[in-house]
Design an enzyme around this catalytic site. Structure first.
Site, PDB file in Angstrom:
ATOM      1  CB  SER A 134      -0.895   0.034   1.239  1.00  0.00           C
ATOM      2  OG  SER A 134      -1.453   1.344   1.362  1.00  0.00           O
TER       3      SER A 134
ATOM      4  CG  HIS B 299      -3.654  -1.371  -2.185  1.00  0.00           C
ATOM      5  ND1 HIS B 299      -4.703  -2.140  -2.621  1.00  0.00           N
ATOM      6  CD2 HIS B 299      -4.124  -0.616  -1.159  1.00  0.00           C
ATOM      7  CE1 HIS B 299      -5.773  -1.873  -1.874  1.00  0.00           C
ATOM      8  NE2 HIS B 299      -5.453  -0.956  -0.995  1.00  0.00           N
TER       9      HIS B 299
ATOM     10  CG  ASP C 148      -5.013   2.285   0.731  1.00  0.00           C
ATOM     11  OD1 ASP C 148      -4.003   1.848   1.286  1.00  0.00           O
ATOM     12  OD2 ASP C 148      -5.993   1.568   0.403  1.00  0.00           O
TER      13      ASP C 148
ATOM     14  CG  MET D 280      -8.694   6.699   2.257  1.00  0.00           C
ATOM     15  SD  MET D 280      -8.045   6.509   3.930  1.00  0.00           S
ATOM     16  CE  MET D 280      -7.070   5.003   3.732  1.00  0.00           C
TER      17      MET D 280
ATOM     18  CG  HIS E  83      -8.979   0.265  -1.506  1.00  0.00           C
ATOM     19  ND1 HIS E  83      -8.536  -0.054  -0.245  1.00  0.00           N
ATOM     20  CD2 HIS E  83     -10.329   0.145  -1.464  1.00  0.00           C
ATOM     21  CE1 HIS E  83      -9.567  -0.352   0.522  1.00  0.00           C
ATOM     22  NE2 HIS E  83     -10.665  -0.245  -0.207  1.00  0.00           N
TER      23      HIS E  83
ATOM     24  CG  MET F 233     -11.303   2.880   1.116  1.00  0.00           C
ATOM     25  SD  MET F 233      -9.886   2.707   2.208  1.00  0.00           S
ATOM     26  CE  MET F 233      -8.573   3.109   1.044  1.00  0.00           C
TER      27      MET F 233
ATOM     28  CG  MET G  56     -12.056  -3.487   3.510  1.00  0.00           C
ATOM     29  SD  MET G  56     -10.538  -2.929   2.720  1.00  0.00           S
ATOM     30  CE  MET G  56      -9.837  -1.940   4.044  1.00  0.00           C
TER      31      MET G  56
ATOM     32  CG  ASP H  34      -6.575  -3.275   1.668  1.00  0.00           C
ATOM     33  OD1 ASP H  34      -7.247  -2.388   1.095  1.00  0.00           O
ATOM     34  OD2 ASP H  34      -5.498  -3.053   2.250  1.00  0.00           O
TER      35      ASP H  34
HETATM   36  C1  DX5 Z   1      -7.029   0.833   4.933  1.00  0.00           C
HETATM   37  C2  DX5 Z   1      -6.373   0.604   3.573  1.00  0.00           C
HETATM   38  C3  DX5 Z   1      -5.287  -0.431   3.607  1.00  0.00           C
HETATM   39  C4  DX5 Z   1      -4.154  -0.079   4.585  1.00  0.00           C
HETATM   40  C5  DX5 Z   1      -3.076  -1.137   4.559  1.00  0.00           C
HETATM   41  O1  DX5 Z   1      -8.186   1.612   4.783  1.00  0.00           O
HETATM   42  O2  DX5 Z   1      -7.331   0.208   2.624  1.00  0.00           O
HETATM   43  O3  DX5 Z   1      -4.765  -0.596   2.285  1.00  0.00           O
HETATM   44  O4  DX5 Z   1      -3.595   1.173   4.214  1.00  0.00           O
HETATM   45  O5  DX5 Z   1      -2.088  -0.777   5.508  1.00  0.00           O
HETATM   46  P1  DX5 Z   1      -1.715  -1.820   6.686  1.00  0.00           P
HETATM   47  O6  DX5 Z   1      -1.122  -3.028   5.975  1.00  0.00           O
HETATM   48  O7  DX5 Z   1      -0.707  -1.080   7.514  1.00  0.00           O
HETATM   49  O8  DX5 Z   1      -2.981  -2.158   7.393  1.00  0.00           O
HETATM   50 ZN    ZN Z   2      -6.531  -0.408   0.687  1.00  0.00          ZN
END
Ligand code: DX5
Ligand code: ZN
Length: 216
Positions: free
Chosen positions: A6, A31, A33, A35, A64, A66, A135, A173
């Site tokens: 990530s 990956h 993230d 948000m 990803h 979110m 998740m 994830d």
């Molecule tokens: C959480 C994310 C994950 C997270 C993974 O909302 O979707 O991808 O950043 O990081 P770790 O492996 O530290 O949980």
């Molecule tokens: Zn993620």
């Protein structure tokens, strides 16, 4: 096992170099993230870092999302070069419409389910998905404690995929590390995301990835 670090935990002052370093360390995908501070209580980034790193890496990029209204922003991630585009089933009334739009854009559609969502919620959408993301934490932050029930949920998703007669990746994830990767593989995961375990590993990215692969 496909390993997808990530980028949320990467050094954002050197994202291009970080993408290259992770590729050299043995990562399969990257990956991202995304948000929006609305669907999850954290605000990270949109498509820009993905676009910025696209030319620095040949790895598969998984965005990803979110975010609320993923369909509204889909074009940004297509144009930025995301290969797999994942949105949360909880963030939209018509996830099928999102999945079809991703496919129509020539990208690979995926759905994510948060810890409180029953795996059965994705059953009817499986024909439209190339991947289901289970998740391991409540979405929003890296470095959280792995939710142990994720292993059983992963096995439930694997059974649903088998019953559907379809092929689909299962990505886990959140909170993944050496203490749970083997059980997750046994349960049916074939893609794992890791932020903290890999990018905060004291012995570096390659050693972290080697340790994960040794236990898959
Ligand atoms: C959480 C994310 C994950 C997270 C993974 O909302 O979707 O991808 O950043 O990081 P770790 O492996 O530290 O949980
Ligand atoms: Zn993620």
């Amino acid at each position: 096992m496909i390993i997808a670090p990530s980028m949320l935990v990467a050094d954002f002052a050197r994202l291009g170099q970080e993408a290259r370093a992770l590729e050299l360390a043995g990562a399969d995908w990257l990956h991202w993230d995304v948000m929006d501070g609305h669907f999850v209580p954290n605000l990270t980034h949109g498509a820009l870092p993905i676009r910025a790193c696209r030319e620095h890496s040949d790895l598969t990029f998984n965005a990803h999302l979110m975010i609320s209204e993923p369909l509204r922003y889909l074009d940004d991630f297509v144009e930025a070069g995301a290969d797999i585009i994942t949105a949360h089933i909880e963030a939209q009334d018509d996830a099928g419409q999102f999945l079809e739009a991703v496919r129509d854009a020539g990208r690979r559609p995926a759905l994510a389910i948060s810890p409180d969502t029953p795996p059965e919620a994705i059953a009817e959408l499986l024909p439209l998905c190339e991947m289901i993301t289970v998740m391991g934490v409540h979405p929003g932050f890296a470095g959280q404690q792995f939710i142990e029930g994720t292993i059983a949920r992963t096995a439930q998703v694997r059974r649903l995929i088998e019953q559907s007669g379809r092929e689909a990746h299962i990505q886990v994830d959140g909170g993944v590390g050496t203490e749970n990767i083997h059980e997750l593989c046994q349960a049916g995961a074939d893609v794992i995301v890791s932020g903290s375990f890999i990018l905060r590993h004291p012995d570096g990215y390659a050693e972290a990835i080697r340790q994960l692969r040794a236990l898959e």
